[in-house]
Motif scaffolding. Structure first.
Motif, PDB file in Angstrom:
ATOM      1  N   HIS A  78       0.819  -1.211   0.000  1.00  0.00           N
ATOM      2  CA  HIS A  78       0.000   0.000   0.000  1.00  0.00           C
ATOM      3  C   HIS A  78       0.862   1.274   0.000  1.00  0.00           C
ATOM      4  CE1 HIS A  78      -3.643   2.265   0.445  1.00  0.00           C
ATOM      5  NE2 HIS A  78      -3.148   2.887   1.508  1.00  0.00           N
ATOM      6  N   LYS A  79       0.807   2.029  -1.078  1.00  0.00           N
ATOM      7  CA  LYS A  79       1.492   3.317  -1.265  1.00  0.00           C
ATOM      8  C   LYS A  79       3.015   3.240  -1.152  1.00  0.00           C
ATOM      9  CE  LYS A  79      -2.445   6.116   0.008  1.00  0.00           C
ATOM     10  NZ  LYS A  79      -2.954   7.254   0.726  1.00  0.00           N
ATOM     11  N   THR A  80       3.591   2.097  -1.516  1.00  0.00           N
ATOM     12  CA  THR A  80       5.050   1.997  -1.475  1.00  0.00           C
ATOM     13  C   THR A  80       5.661   1.799  -2.859  1.00  0.00           C
ATOM     14  OG1 THR A  80       4.993  -0.398  -1.132  1.00  0.00           O
ATOM     15  CG2 THR A  80       5.064   0.990   0.844  1.00  0.00           C
ATOM     16  N   LEU A  81       4.842   1.457  -3.866  1.00  0.00           N
ATOM     17  CA  LEU A  81       5.367   1.134  -5.193  1.00  0.00           C
ATOM     18  C   LEU A  81       5.349   2.333  -6.123  1.00  0.00           C
ATOM     19  CD1 LEU A  81       3.695  -2.335  -5.836  1.00  0.00           C
ATOM     20  CD2 LEU A  81       5.991  -1.864  -4.983  1.00  0.00           C
ATOM     21  N   GLN A  82       6.357   2.367  -6.979  1.00  0.00           N
ATOM     22  CA  GLN A  82       6.443   3.396  -8.009  1.00  0.00           C
ATOM     23  C   GLN A  82       7.081   2.741  -9.231  1.00  0.00           C
ATOM     24  OE1 GLN A  82       8.493   6.886  -6.696  1.00  0.00           O
ATOM     25  NE2 GLN A  82       8.771   7.660  -8.768  1.00  0.00           N
ATOM     26  N   MET A  83       6.573   3.051 -10.409  1.00  0.00           N
ATOM     27  CA  MET A  83       7.077   2.445 -11.628  1.00  0.00           C
ATOM     28  C   MET A  83       7.557   3.514 -12.584  1.00  0.00           C
ATOM     29  SD  MET A  83       4.984  -0.592 -13.371  1.00  0.00           S
ATOM     30  CE  MET A  83       5.684  -1.533 -14.668  1.00  0.00           C
ATOM     31  N   ASP A  84       8.697   3.279 -13.218  1.00  0.00           N
ATOM     32  CA  ASP A  84       9.257   4.212 -14.188  1.00  0.00           C
ATOM     33  C   ASP A  84       8.572   3.976 -15.540  1.00  0.00           C
ATOM     34  OD1 ASP A  84      11.009   5.136 -16.368  1.00  0.00           O
ATOM     35  OD2 ASP A  84      12.394   5.646 -14.756  1.00  0.00           O
ATOM     36  N   ASN A  85       7.951   5.009 -16.096  1.00  0.00           N
ATOM     37  CA  ASN A  85       7.199   4.835 -17.346  1.00  0.00           C
ATOM     38  C   ASN A  85       8.104   4.725 -18.575  1.00  0.00           C
ATOM     39  OD1 ASN A  85       8.017   7.470 -17.467  1.00  0.00           O
ATOM     40  ND2 ASN A  85       6.023   8.300 -18.021  1.00  0.00           N
TER      41      ASN A  85
END
Length: 186
Positions: A78-85
């Motif tokens: 929960h609210k920890t992931l981020q992905m490079d587009n």
């Protein structure tokens, strides 16, 4: 100590390192830090990237047609992931021990399908070998002059001890030595 061992120790003590074995890249990170699982690709318009986690291969993030979907309903991430587009790389912020496990990245392109796998191990701060001062390149750069100063002082001390052994030890020999030098000057 070999230079390879020194480099490995520096990476371990700085908190993050990776090793690849059997197609699985092992990544170790300290709890509370962020880690990025790099894809080493550049995404094209029609590429699809799917990230899964754990033995059940739970879908946690995806890019399709340059749209990013992150599963925020999963309480583990929960609210920890981020992905490079641009690359599809996955970043886990404020990582916890519950985030340890196998991450799989499926890359679907017009050329075919490929996979990347990452085995992530999260260490609590009490489990790391460097509990007091993490050894980083900055710390090494600061310690190097101190080490050189110490070595120089040891060499200087040894040279002085050697010089003192070669001088006349008793006062009588010293006065004869001084008198000979005085006569040579006249």
């Amino acid at each position: 100590m070999s230079s390879h061992l020194c480099v490995l120790i520096l990476f371990v003590l700085s908190g993050v390192f990776g090793v690849e074995a059997d197609g699985v890249k092992s990544v170790s990170v300290m709890e509370g830090d962020s880690v990025t699982l790099n894809s080493d690709i550049k995404i094209q318009r029609d590429d699809q990237i799917l990230w899964t986690f754990g033995d059940k291969e739970t879908r946690i993030a995806e890019i399709h047609r340059q749209n990013i979907y992150i599963d925020d309903t999963d309480m583990i991430f929960h609210k920890t992931l981020q992905m490079d587009n641009q690359t599809g790389s996955l970043t886990i912020r404020n990582i916890r021990s519950k985030h340890s496990g196998l991450y799989k990245m499926r890359i679907l392109t017009t050329r075919g399908t490929s996979f990347n796998r990452f085995s992530v191990t999260v260490y609590k701060t009490t489990q790391t070998p460097a509990q007091f001062i993490p050894i980083t390149p900055v710390v090494c750069a600061l310690m190097l002059p101190l080490l050189l100063l110490f070595v120089s002082a040891c060499v200087f001390y040894c040279c002085c001890k050697k010089c003192n052994r070669e001088k006349p030890e008793d006062q009588e020999s010293m006065s004869e030595y001084t008198e000979i030098i005085y006569r040579l000057q006249i």
